[in-house]
Design a protein around this motif. Structure first.
Motif, mmCIF file in Angstrom:
data_model
loop_
_atom_site.group_PDB
_atom_site.id
_atom_site.type_symbol
_atom_site.label_atom_id
_atom_site.label_comp_id
_atom_site.label_asym_id
_atom_site.label_seq_id
_atom_site.Cartn_x
_atom_site.Cartn_y
_atom_site.Cartn_z
ATOM 1 N N GLU A 202 0.834 -1.203 0.000
ATOM 2 C CA GLU A 202 0.000 0.000 0.000
ATOM 3 C C GLU A 202 0.869 1.253 0.000
ATOM 4 O OE1 GLU A 202 -3.261 2.291 2.793
ATOM 5 O OE2 GLU A 202 -2.883 0.170 3.141
ATOM 6 N N THR A 203 1.899 1.259 0.833
ATOM 7 C CA THR A 203 2.797 2.414 0.914
ATOM 8 C C THR A 203 3.488 2.665 -0.424
ATOM 9 O OG1 THR A 203 3.177 1.965 3.270
ATOM 10 C CG2 THR A 203 4.766 3.399 2.149
ATOM 11 N N GLN A 204 3.829 1.591 -1.125
ATOM 12 C CA GLN A 204 4.528 1.712 -2.402
ATOM 13 C C GLN A 204 3.584 1.878 -3.590
ATOM 14 O OE1 GLN A 204 6.922 -1.886 -2.272
ATOM 15 N NE2 GLN A 204 8.659 -0.799 -1.376
ATOM 16 N N GLY A 205 2.287 1.913 -3.343
ATOM 17 C CA GLY A 205 1.318 2.099 -4.415
ATOM 18 C C GLY A 205 1.153 0.897 -5.328
ATOM 19 N N ARG A 206 1.473 -0.277 -4.827
ATOM 20 C CA ARG A 206 1.364 -1.499 -5.638
ATOM 21 C C ARG A 206 -0.043 -2.095 -5.458
ATOM 22 N NH1 ARG A 206 6.432 -4.203 -2.858
ATOM 23 N NH2 ARG A 206 5.819 -6.083 -4.006
ATOM 24 N N VAL A 207 -1.026 -1.373 -5.985
ATOM 25 C CA VAL A 207 -2.420 -1.656 -5.656
ATOM 26 C C VAL A 207 -2.878 -3.006 -6.201
ATOM 27 C CG1 VAL A 207 -4.792 -0.855 -5.899
ATOM 28 C CG2 VAL A 207 -2.942 0.792 -5.500
ATOM 29 N N TYR A 208 -2.690 -3.217 -7.493
ATOM 30 C CA TYR A 208 -3.163 -4.479 -8.085
ATOM 31 C C TYR A 208 -2.403 -5.673 -7.501
ATOM 32 C CZ TYR A 208 -5.744 -1.717 -11.500
ATOM 33 O OH TYR A 208 -6.619 -0.847 -12.095
ATOM 34 N N GLU A 209 -1.111 -5.499 -7.290
ATOM 35 C CA GLU A 209 -0.309 -6.560 -6.691
ATOM 36 C C GLU A 209 -0.771 -6.836 -5.263
ATOM 37 O OE1 GLU A 209 4.421 -7.670 -5.941
ATOM 38 O OE2 GLU A 209 3.858 -5.709 -6.764
ATOM 39 N N GLY A 210 -1.110 -5.765 -4.557
ATOM 40 C CA GLY A 210 -1.587 -5.918 -3.187
ATOM 41 C C GLY A 210 -2.887 -6.690 -3.111
ATOM 42 N N ILE A 211 -3.802 -6.397 -4.020
ATOM 43 C CA ILE A 211 -5.074 -7.130 -4.056
ATOM 44 C C ILE A 211 -4.822 -8.605 -4.318
ATOM 45 C CG2 ILE A 211 -7.198 -7.476 -5.386
ATOM 46 C CD1 ILE A 211 -7.240 -4.401 -5.790
ATOM 47 N N ALA A 212 -4.011 -8.883 -5.320
ATOM 48 C CA ALA A 212 -3.734 -10.284 -5.665
ATOM 49 C C ALA A 212 -3.052 -10.996 -4.507
ATOM 50 C CB ALA A 212 -2.865 -10.343 -6.919
ATOM 51 N N TRP A 213 -2.113 -10.306 -3.869
ATOM 52 C CA TRP A 213 -1.374 -10.902 -2.752
ATOM 53 C C TRP A 213 -2.316 -11.272 -1.607
ATOM 54 C CZ3 TRP A 213 3.246 -12.714 -1.094
ATOM 55 C CH2 TRP A 213 3.464 -12.767 0.271
ATOM 56 N N MET A 214 -3.085 -10.296 -1.156
ATOM 57 C CA MET A 214 -3.935 -10.530 0.011
ATOM 58 C C MET A 214 -5.063 -11.518 -0.294
ATOM 59 S SD MET A 214 -2.682 -8.992 2.631
ATOM 60 C CE MET A 214 -3.901 -8.529 3.862
#
Length: 416
Positions: A202-214
């Motif tokens: 989230e801090t790094q703005g990796r939004v799509y990656e964050g969704i997929a990760w979580m």
């Protein structure tokens, strides 16, 4: 005397009590839903085990509400009664929980530091030390209390997740992600490590990656307590909020956040409140959801467990139109400062109470007052606790108020 799973001596001759203490420790470190059951089983197996009673008291104190505090006290008193013939570690731990119950958080912190200095395998003490540092805004020590015991726990994935979160709060993002990945390599089902990487992305703005990760790990959270279950889904909701997929955020609120919350849990309440406020700052109509939360908040008016929580409660009560409750709570916060030690009092008086007034003003549309109250405390908001991701909300409220006040001034200037 017997040893627990970490090789730490416990004053008991009951193998079932040790087994239950081991389950409790694992559940606490995993944010599992069966911690309470496990520690009560330990007490049933050995009613004279001081450490088991102290663990039970600590469990209830983590719930941060008046009812749970009342549940904690009999266990704490029993632990104190059996203190004469227990180990030095156990004595220090009972003293730390006693200090916590007395709201002497500075004393509790000192004792947890001493425990972890002498007994670095005591990860429950590390976790509770981190907890206090988190809610007093000391991010460096939050990281360091876990980092210092790492050489003694190289095989323990829970500690890697604890270090990872501390690193993230200290803005060491790449190191944090690497540490969390080491935890997950040891155990895929480590929800606190998932949570640390959610913060990093989230801090790094990796939004799509964050969704997929979580979402890839979401199936593993079914055994979590409601706090971390709803909080990890809250992080997913924040990603979708950044994408302006507001209908998805509302669905997550209704199904995985407030929909799966323990409605009596302060931490679950705070997560739901903060998400509704974020949605409204994006211009989203949240319907009657404020009214859905507010009945559960009346018992919080005079509680004052944590200033971070109070700022959310008072805002939600104002949004739901309970103005008498709001005024009652603001007065109660002032009286609360008379009963706490200087270590906590300064944060309440100089940060929490002005911030609460600013939050109420925003909820009531008085944006000029919001700016006046919040602006002086923005640089000190870390003192009331919470993570970067959680506290940024208060700055967003300030920015929204400043912009709205400016617009109001412009309109009044034109019509004057």
């Amino acid at each position: 005397m017997l040893k627990d799973a970490q090789g730490l001596i416990v004053t008991t001759d009951s193998a079932p009590a040790i087994a239950a203490i081991n389950r409790f420790s694992d559940q606490m470190l995993a944010y599992g839903r069966d911690a309470e059951t496990a520690i009560l089983q330990a007490i049933t197996a050995d009613p004279t085990c001081a450490l088991a009673h102290a663990y039970a008291a600590a469990y209830y104190l983590t719930q941060e509400n008046r009812k749970a505090w009342q549940q904690a006290l009999p266990y704490l008193h029993t632990a104190q009664q059996y203190c004469t013939k227990i180990t030095d570690r156990e004595k220090l731990y009972v003293q730390a929980i006693s200090a916590w119950a007395n709201q002497e958080i500075d004393v509790a912190i000192t004792l947890h530091e001493e425990i972890t200095n002498q007994f670095p395998r005591d990860l429950i003490s590390v976790q509770q030390g981190q907890y206090h540092y988190f809610y007093t805004g000391d991010k460096d020590k939050l990281w360091k209390i876990a980092q210092k015991v790492l050489p003694s726990n190289l095989e323990n994935h829970y500690l890697y997740g604890m270090v990872a979160f501390g690193l993230e709060q200290c803005d060491q993002l790449e190191t944090s992600e690497n540490m969390a990945n080491q935890a997950i390599a040891l155990n895929r089902n480590d929800p606190w490590a998932h949570h640390a990487i959610a913060h990093v992305m989230e801090t790094q703005g990796r939004v799509y990656e964050g969704i997929a990760w979580m979402e890839n790990f979401a199936d593993t959270w079914e055994n979590c307590n409601s706090m971390l279950y709803t909080h990890n889904w809250w992080h997913i909701a924040l990603y979708y909020l950044q994408l302006e997929n507001y209908q998805k955020v509302l669905r997550l609120y209704d199904t995985h956040i407030w929909g799966r919350a323990n409605k009596q849990s302060p931490k679950d309440q705070v997560g739901a409140i903060s998400l509704l406020l974020r949605l409204e700052l994006h211009g989203v109509n949240v319907g009657d959801r404020w009214q859905g939360i507010s009945p559960y908040l009346y018992s919080r008016i005079d509680e004052h467990a944590l200033p971070f929580q109070d700022l959310h409660y008072v805002y939600a009560l104002a949004k739901a139109g309970h103005h008498d409750w709001v005024n009652q709570m603001l007065v109660s916060m002032q009286y609360h400062t008379l009963s706490i030690n200087p270590f906590l009092r300064r944060g309440w008086l100089e940060v929490a109470i002005p911030a609460a007034k600013g939050m109420v003003a925003h909820a009531q549309g008085d944006f000029r007052t919001t700016v006046v109250e919040l602006q002086p405390v923005l640089s000190r908001l870390h003192e009331i606790g919470g993570s970067h991701a959680q506290r940024v909300l208060f700055r967003q409220v300030y920015q929204d108020a400043a912009l709205s006040a400016q617009k109001q001034s412009w309109v009044y200037g034109i019509t004057a």
